[in-house]
Design a protein around this motif. Structure first.
Motif, short mmCIF file in Angstrom:
data_model
loop_
_atom_site.label_atom_id
_atom_site.label_comp_id
_atom_site.label_asym_id
_atom_site.label_seq_id
_atom_site.Cartn_x
_atom_site.Cartn_y
_atom_site.Cartn_z
N LYS A 64 0.82 -1.22 0.00
CA LYS A 64 0.00 0.00 0.00
C LYS A 64 0.85 1.27 0.00
CE LYS A 64 -3.62 -2.39 2.59
NZ LYS A 64 -4.39 -2.44 3.87
N LEU A 65 2.16 1.12 0.17
CA LEU A 65 3.04 2.30 0.25
C LEU A 65 3.39 2.80 -1.14
CD1 LEU A 65 5.44 1.01 3.07
CD2 LEU A 65 3.57 2.67 3.32
N SER A 66 3.53 4.10 -1.28
CA SER A 66 3.87 4.70 -2.58
C SER A 66 5.37 4.93 -2.75
CB SER A 66 3.13 6.03 -2.75
OG SER A 66 3.47 6.93 -1.69
N ASP A 67 6.09 5.07 -1.64
CA ASP A 67 7.54 5.30 -1.69
C ASP A 67 8.25 3.95 -1.91
OD1 ASP A 67 10.35 5.59 -0.75
OD2 ASP A 67 9.67 7.63 -0.30
N GLN A 68 8.95 3.84 -3.03
CA GLN A 68 9.60 2.57 -3.37
C GLN A 68 10.71 2.20 -2.39
OE1 GLN A 68 10.88 2.79 -7.47
NE2 GLN A 68 8.77 2.57 -8.26
N ASP A 69 11.47 3.19 -1.93
CA ASP A 69 12.53 2.91 -0.95
C ASP A 69 11.94 2.39 0.35
OD1 ASP A 69 14.70 3.66 -2.58
OD2 ASP A 69 14.33 5.78 -2.14
N LEU A 70 10.83 2.97 0.76
CA LEU A 70 10.17 2.51 1.98
C LEU A 70 9.60 1.11 1.78
CD1 LEU A 70 9.22 3.00 4.84
CD2 LEU A 70 7.20 4.17 3.93
N GLN A 71 9.05 0.85 0.60
CA GLN A 71 8.56 -0.49 0.29
C GLN A 71 9.67 -1.52 0.42
OE1 GLN A 71 6.76 -0.40 -3.63
NE2 GLN A 71 4.72 -0.66 -2.75
N LEU A 72 10.83 -1.21 -0.20
CA LEU A 72 11.97 -2.14 -0.15
C LEU A 72 12.44 -2.35 1.27
CD1 LEU A 72 14.08 -3.85 -1.60
CD2 LEU A 72 15.46 -1.79 -1.91
N ALA A 73 12.42 -1.28 2.08
CA ALA A 73 12.86 -1.39 3.47
C ALA A 73 11.95 -2.34 4.26
CB ALA A 73 12.89 -0.01 4.12
N ILE A 74 10.63 -2.21 4.06
CA ILE A 74 9.67 -3.05 4.79
C ILE A 74 9.80 -4.51 4.35
CG2 ILE A 74 7.25 -3.47 5.29
CD1 ILE A 74 8.38 -0.88 6.49
N ILE A 75 9.87 -4.72 3.02
CA ILE A 75 10.00 -6.09 2.50
C ILE A 75 11.29 -6.73 2.98
CG2 ILE A 75 10.27 -7.45 0.39
CD1 ILE A 75 8.43 -5.41 -1.01
#
Length: 310
Positions: free
Chosen positions: A172-183
């Protein structure tokens, strides 16, 4: 123009030409001197240049040798470095992704880098349980930075969530860097668990091998001690089957060492009977062998074994 004038002009030209030649082109002696001087100068310059070239050459060769030595050492270290296992490799990649994405976000929003205690080199030669706390601490520090940057998203998301909930949150996140960090955060937790399971399996395998080695070493030590016992008893030429005596004693001693030793030193005939055929008659055969001789020899063997130090 008159012919005389032309001849006169030609003579003057020839004279000027000859003077120029004499002035600009030295005679043979002058040329020889200049040649020697030039050769001497060239020799001197050549010697200096050669010395300088030799010095530069040696310096270059040494520098090249040092560079080659460093390169060779680096290659050897790389060749000798064991490859990471599949679980360690996946953990290393997940951590690299996590650190990179959190660092990029921290630099962008907070103006400071994300430094970690854990290093990929720690995984060599294999994962260790002690690394779990180091990695967990780095995960917590990274999550704290993300919560500070994204208080409404990361700050309100519970870290006690399941893996599936983490991944759904990341989608659900739009920031790709934040997405990668969570994954990557989730992948690290999964890979750490896999590494821990593999480590425990290796530990059990190692312990089993160690126990087997200890048991084998004890077996060899017992066989050697048994051999020394047989060798010592045989030297006394007792009328008894020495191998059978000692073998039976050691077999019983594995279960009850104190009881076996007490029986061996008081009544060794329990482990192997006295061979009356090997008892030498006394007084040149005038006195026949009786059961008392067997009892006497039994006691002699027991007393000998009681004092025997092996």
């Amino acid at each position: 123009m008159a012919e005389e004038d032309i001849i006169s002009t030609g003579d003057e030209f020839e004279k000027l030409l000859q003077d120029f030649i004499n002035t600009e082109i030295p005679d043979d002696n002058v040329k020889e001197e200049e040649k020697k001087h030039q050769e001497s100068l060239e020799t001197q310059m050549s010697a200096e240049a050669q010395a300088e070239n030799e010095m530069l050459s040696k310096a270059f060769e040494q520098e090249l040798a040092d560079t080659f030595s460093e390169a060779r050492q680096a290659i050897d270290e790389q060749e000798n470095m064991p490859e990471l296992g599949s679980e360690e490799s996946e953990l290393a990649q997940a951590f690299i992704n996590y650190k990179s994405s959190v660092n990029k976000l921290s630099q962008k929003h907070l103006g400071k880098p994300f430094n970690t205690e854990f290093s990929i080199d720690f995984l060599y030669p294999n994962y260790k349980t002690s690394l779990g706390k180091i990695i967990s601490d780095d995960l917590a520090k990274g999550w704290a930075l993300l919560s500070k940057i994204f208080p409404n998203d990361v700050g309100s998301f519970p870290t006690t969530s399941t893996d599936e909930e983490f991944l759904n949150f990341a989608e659900k996140l739009s920031d790709q860097d934040l997405q990668l960090a969570i994954i990557s955060y989730v992948e690290i937790l999964i890979d750490m668990e896999s590494c821990e399971v593999t480590y425990q399996a290796k530990l059990v395998q190692y312990q089993e091998k160690r126990i087997k080695r200890i048991m084998y070493e004890e077996y060899l030590a017992r066989k050697e001690r048994q051999r020394l016992y047989v060798e010592a008893v045989k030297k006394k030429n007792f009328p008894i089957d020495t191998e059978r005596l000692i073998s039976n004693y050691f077999r019983v001693a594995q279960k009850d060492i104190d009881g076996a030793f007490a029986a061996l030193t008081t009544n060794p005939a329990i482990f192997a009977p006295i061979d009356f055929s090997k008892i030498k008659p006394r007084f040149f055969g005038l006195i026949k062998i009786t059961p008392k001789d067997g009892i006497r020899i039994n006691m002699e063997i027991g007393n000998f074994l009681k004092k025997l130090k092996i």
